[in-house]
Design a protein around this motif. Structure first.
Motif, PDB file in Angstrom:
ATOM      1  N   HIS A 141       0.856  -1.186   0.000  1.00  0.00           N
ATOM      2  CA  HIS A 141       0.000   0.000   0.000  1.00  0.00           C
ATOM      3  C   HIS A 141       0.894   1.238   0.000  1.00  0.00           C
ATOM      4  O   HIS A 141       1.808   1.349   0.817  1.00  0.00           O
ATOM      5  CB  HIS A 141      -0.900  -0.027   1.244  1.00  0.00           C
ATOM      6  CG  HIS A 141      -1.734   1.197   1.399  1.00  0.00           C
ATOM      7  ND1 HIS A 141      -2.732   1.523   0.519  1.00  0.00           N
ATOM      8  CD2 HIS A 141      -1.702   2.182   2.321  1.00  0.00           C
ATOM      9  CE1 HIS A 141      -3.290   2.659   0.913  1.00  0.00           C
ATOM     10  NE2 HIS A 141      -2.680   3.070   1.991  1.00  0.00           N
ATOM     11  N   VAL A 156     -12.840  -1.921  10.705  1.00  0.00           N
ATOM     12  CA  VAL A 156     -13.519  -2.315   9.476  1.00  0.00           C
ATOM     13  C   VAL A 156     -15.009  -2.550   9.683  1.00  0.00           C
ATOM     14  O   VAL A 156     -15.836  -1.981   8.991  1.00  0.00           O
ATOM     15  CB  VAL A 156     -12.847  -3.569   8.862  1.00  0.00           C
ATOM     16  CG1 VAL A 156     -13.621  -4.071   7.669  1.00  0.00           C
ATOM     17  CG2 VAL A 156     -11.419  -3.247   8.460  1.00  0.00           C
ATOM     18  N   ARG A 183      -7.818  -7.745  10.618  1.00  0.00           N
ATOM     19  CA  ARG A 183      -8.045  -7.314   9.245  1.00  0.00           C
ATOM     20  C   ARG A 183      -6.724  -7.318   8.496  1.00  0.00           C
ATOM     21  O   ARG A 183      -5.690  -6.951   9.038  1.00  0.00           O
ATOM     22  CB  ARG A 183      -8.673  -5.933   9.219  1.00  0.00           C
ATOM     23  CG  ARG A 183      -7.841  -4.886   9.901  1.00  0.00           C
ATOM     24  CD  ARG A 183      -8.549  -3.561  10.039  1.00  0.00           C
ATOM     25  NE  ARG A 183      -8.186  -2.814  11.202  1.00  0.00           N
ATOM     26  CZ  ARG A 183      -6.976  -2.388  11.518  1.00  0.00           C
ATOM     27  NH1 ARG A 183      -5.972  -2.669  10.759  1.00  0.00           N
ATOM     28  NH2 ARG A 183      -6.766  -1.678  12.598  1.00  0.00           N
ATOM     29  N   MET A 222      -5.050  -6.415   4.585  1.00  0.00           N
ATOM     30  CA  MET A 222      -5.203  -5.909   3.232  1.00  0.00           C
ATOM     31  C   MET A 222      -5.031  -7.087   2.275  1.00  0.00           C
ATOM     32  O   MET A 222      -4.089  -7.866   2.401  1.00  0.00           O
ATOM     33  CB  MET A 222      -4.167  -4.827   2.954  1.00  0.00           C
ATOM     34  CG  MET A 222      -4.387  -4.128   1.642  1.00  0.00           C
ATOM     35  SD  MET A 222      -3.351  -2.672   1.507  1.00  0.00           S
ATOM     36  CE  MET A 222      -4.285  -1.533   2.513  1.00  0.00           C
ATOM     37  N   GLU A 223      -5.955  -7.229   1.335  1.00  0.00           N
ATOM     38  CA  GLU A 223      -5.962  -8.405   0.469  1.00  0.00           C
ATOM     39  C   GLU A 223      -4.681  -8.583  -0.329  1.00  0.00           C
ATOM     40  O   GLU A 223      -4.317  -9.701  -0.666  1.00  0.00           O
ATOM     41  CB  GLU A 223      -7.171  -8.379  -0.458  1.00  0.00           C
ATOM     42  CG  GLU A 223      -8.440  -8.737   0.264  1.00  0.00           C
ATOM     43  CD  GLU A 223      -9.589  -9.035  -0.670  1.00  0.00           C
ATOM     44  OE1 GLU A 223      -9.555  -8.611  -1.844  1.00  0.00           O
ATOM     45  OE2 GLU A 223     -10.526  -9.701  -0.214  1.00  0.00           O
ATOM     46  N   SER A 224      -3.976  -7.527  -0.626  1.00  0.00           N
ATOM     47  CA  SER A 224      -2.745  -7.651  -1.404  1.00  0.00           C
ATOM     48  C   SER A 224      -1.588  -8.230  -0.585  1.00  0.00           C
ATOM     49  O   SER A 224      -0.571  -8.623  -1.146  1.00  0.00           O
ATOM     50  CB  SER A 224      -2.343  -6.294  -1.981  1.00  0.00           C
ATOM     51  OG  SER A 224      -2.191  -5.351  -0.937  1.00  0.00           O
ATOM     52  N   ASN A 225      -1.758  -8.321   0.722  1.00  0.00           N
ATOM     53  CA  ASN A 225      -0.699  -8.823   1.598  1.00  0.00           C
ATOM     54  C   ASN A 225      -0.879 -10.331   1.804  1.00  0.00           C
ATOM     55  O   ASN A 225      -1.311 -10.795   2.858  1.00  0.00           O
ATOM     56  CB  ASN A 225      -0.723  -8.071   2.927  1.00  0.00           C
ATOM     57  CG  ASN A 225       0.506  -8.337   3.765  1.00  0.00           C
ATOM     58  OD1 ASN A 225       1.261  -9.262   3.513  1.00  0.00           O
ATOM     59  ND2 ASN A 225       0.687  -7.515   4.783  1.00  0.00           N
ATOM     60  N   ARG A 250     -14.777 -10.976   3.111  1.00  0.00           N
ATOM     61  CA  ARG A 250     -14.167  -9.907   2.327  1.00  0.00           C
ATOM     62  C   ARG A 250     -15.008  -8.651   2.528  1.00  0.00           C
ATOM     63  O   ARG A 250     -16.229  -8.681   2.324  1.00  0.00           O
ATOM     64  CB  ARG A 250     -14.144 -10.327   0.859  1.00  0.00           C
ATOM     65  CG  ARG A 250     -13.390  -9.406  -0.025  1.00  0.00           C
ATOM     66  CD  ARG A 250     -13.270 -10.022  -1.426  1.00  0.00           C
ATOM     67  NE  ARG A 250     -12.409  -9.223  -2.251  1.00  0.00           N
ATOM     68  CZ  ARG A 250     -12.790  -8.672  -3.394  1.00  0.00           C
ATOM     69  NH1 ARG A 250     -14.006  -8.872  -3.865  1.00  0.00           N
ATOM     70  NH2 ARG A 250     -11.942  -7.929  -4.070  1.00  0.00           N
ATOM     71  N   GLN A 252     -15.100  -4.144   2.157  1.00  0.00           N
ATOM     72  CA  GLN A 252     -14.507  -2.944   1.578  1.00  0.00           C
ATOM     73  C   GLN A 252     -14.683  -1.802   2.561  1.00  0.00           C
ATOM     74  O   GLN A 252     -15.762  -1.601   3.122  1.00  0.00           O
ATOM     75  CB  GLN A 252     -15.157  -2.601   0.248  1.00  0.00           C
ATOM     76  CG  GLN A 252     -14.462  -1.466  -0.461  1.00  0.00           C
ATOM     77  CD  GLN A 252     -15.062  -1.173  -1.833  1.00  0.00           C
ATOM     78  OE1 GLN A 252     -16.221  -1.456  -2.083  1.00  0.00           O
ATOM     79  NE2 GLN A 252     -14.261  -0.602  -2.707  1.00  0.00           N
ATOM     80  N   ARG A 256     -10.754   0.348  -0.060  1.00  0.00           N
ATOM     81  CA  ARG A 256      -9.783  -0.754   0.005  1.00  0.00           C
ATOM     82  C   ARG A 256     -10.500  -2.046   0.362  1.00  0.00           C
ATOM     83  O   ARG A 256     -11.448  -2.046   1.138  1.00  0.00           O
ATOM     84  CB  ARG A 256      -8.725  -0.479   1.078  1.00  0.00           C
ATOM     85  CG  ARG A 256      -7.854   0.685   0.774  1.00  0.00           C
ATOM     86  CD  ARG A 256      -6.699   0.754   1.774  1.00  0.00           C
ATOM     87  NE  ARG A 256      -6.047   2.048   1.648  1.00  0.00           N
ATOM     88  CZ  ARG A 256      -5.945   2.914   2.640  1.00  0.00           C
ATOM     89  NH1 ARG A 256      -6.401   2.633   3.821  1.00  0.00           N
ATOM     90  NH2 ARG A 256      -5.347   4.062   2.440  1.00  0.00           N
ATOM     91  N   TRP A 257      -9.995  -3.150  -0.210  1.00  0.00           N
ATOM     92  CA  TRP A 257     -10.547  -4.462   0.113  1.00  0.00           C
ATOM     93  C   TRP A 257      -9.705  -5.119   1.193  1.00  0.00           C
ATOM     94  O   TRP A 257      -8.475  -5.101   1.146  1.00  0.00           O
ATOM     95  CB  TRP A 257     -10.597  -5.349  -1.131  1.00  0.00           C
ATOM     96  CG  TRP A 257     -11.720  -4.950  -2.028  1.00  0.00           C
ATOM     97  CD1 TRP A 257     -11.648  -4.166  -3.138  1.00  0.00           C
ATOM     98  CD2 TRP A 257     -13.091  -5.292  -1.857  1.00  0.00           C
ATOM     99  NE1 TRP A 257     -12.894  -3.995  -3.683  1.00  0.00           N
ATOM    100  CE2 TRP A 257     -13.805  -4.681  -2.912  1.00  0.00           C
ATOM    101  CE3 TRP A 257     -13.796  -6.052  -0.928  1.00  0.00           C
ATOM    102  CZ2 TRP A 257     -15.175  -4.806  -3.064  1.00  0.00           C
ATOM    103  CZ3 TRP A 257     -15.156  -6.182  -1.078  1.00  0.00           C
ATOM    104  CH2 TRP A 257     -15.839  -5.563  -2.132  1.00  0.00           C
ATOM    105  N   TRP A 258     -10.401  -5.673   2.176  1.00  0.00           N
ATOM    106  CA  TRP A 258      -9.775  -6.323   3.326  1.00  0.00           C
ATOM    107  C   TRP A 258     -10.326  -7.737   3.479  1.00  0.00           C
ATOM    108  O   TRP A 258     -11.476  -7.997   3.130  1.00  0.00           O
ATOM    109  CB  TRP A 258     -10.083  -5.557   4.604  1.00  0.00           C
ATOM    110  CG  TRP A 258      -9.616  -4.142   4.600  1.00  0.00           C
ATOM    111  CD1 TRP A 258     -10.275  -3.060   4.101  1.00  0.00           C
ATOM    112  CD2 TRP A 258      -8.380  -3.652   5.111  1.00  0.00           C
ATOM    113  NE1 TRP A 258      -9.524  -1.929   4.272  1.00  0.00           N
ATOM    114  CE2 TRP A 258      -8.363  -2.264   4.894  1.00  0.00           C
ATOM    115  CE3 TRP A 258      -7.301  -4.255   5.753  1.00  0.00           C
ATOM    116  CZ2 TRP A 258      -7.299  -1.469   5.285  1.00  0.00           C
ATOM    117  CZ3 TRP A 258      -6.238  -3.461   6.142  1.00  0.00           C
ATOM    118  CH2 TRP A 258      -6.242  -2.081   5.908  1.00  0.00           C
TER     119      TRP A 258
END
Length: 177
Positions: A41, A88, A130, A132-135, A158, A160, A164-166
């Motif tokens: 991020h 979240v 939570r 971050m989906e990219s992690n 999942r 948002q 950001r998507w979590w």
């Protein structure tokens, strides 16, 4: 609290509540954490060359916030910031892993899982973690750590938040007798 890592029996792990005079130590560790996190991020450096963490002073002025330093074999190895209330889901009564950081040299040895389990048992009740989906590495870590604690796979949801998507893990922790 002093305990030994299950995966490396000789590793002595301490999770110590951080005192206000240790805030600069936490701030330094949070810089390393932010640098690692910037791969997933975008984080902007301030004009002073630091990422900063504006909410850190709140850990000594607001109830429901708990900062911890982690030591392995007497050496500083990380931090965990715990707070009441979800970032979240908005649930006010859950415990939240606000930040969790283990120095790279201590990763993949079971130490992070031991630290998380210790803290979760210190604050029994409902928890949210939570990610971050990219992690992807963190997603795998938390899924493993939570399933080891609960004895079952937890199905995250999942969500948002702020564009950001979590991935959100929800589970219950019980105090260790």
């Amino acid at each position: 609290m002093l305990f030994r890592s299950a995966e490396k029996p000789s590793a002595q792990i301490e999770v110590i509540p951080a005192r206000s005079e240790q805030e600069p130590i936490l701030a330094n560790l949070l810089e390393l954490y932010a640098h690692d996190f910037s791969v997933f991020h975008y984080l902007e450096l301030g004009s002073d060359g630091r990422f900063g963490y504006d909410g850190l002073p709140l850990y000594w002025s607001e109830s429901g916030r708990h900062p911890f330093l982690v030591w392995v074999e007497g050496k500083l190895a990380g931090l965990i910031l715990v707070k009441r209330g979800s970032e979240v889901s908005g649930a006010e009564t859950v415990w939240d892993v606000a930040e969790f950081f283990v120095l790279r040299g201590y990763r993949r040895r079971g130490i992070g899982t031991q630290i998380a389990h210790y803290v979760w048992r210190q604050f029994p009740g409902l928890w949210e973690v939570r990610v971050m989906e990219s992690n992807i590495v963190a997603l795998d870590f938390w899924a493993h750590a939570i399933s080891m604690l609960t004895g079952q796979a937890i199905q995250p949801v999942r969500v948002q938040k702020d564009g950001r998507w979590w991935t959100l893990f929800s589970f219950e922790s019980k105090r260790l007798e």
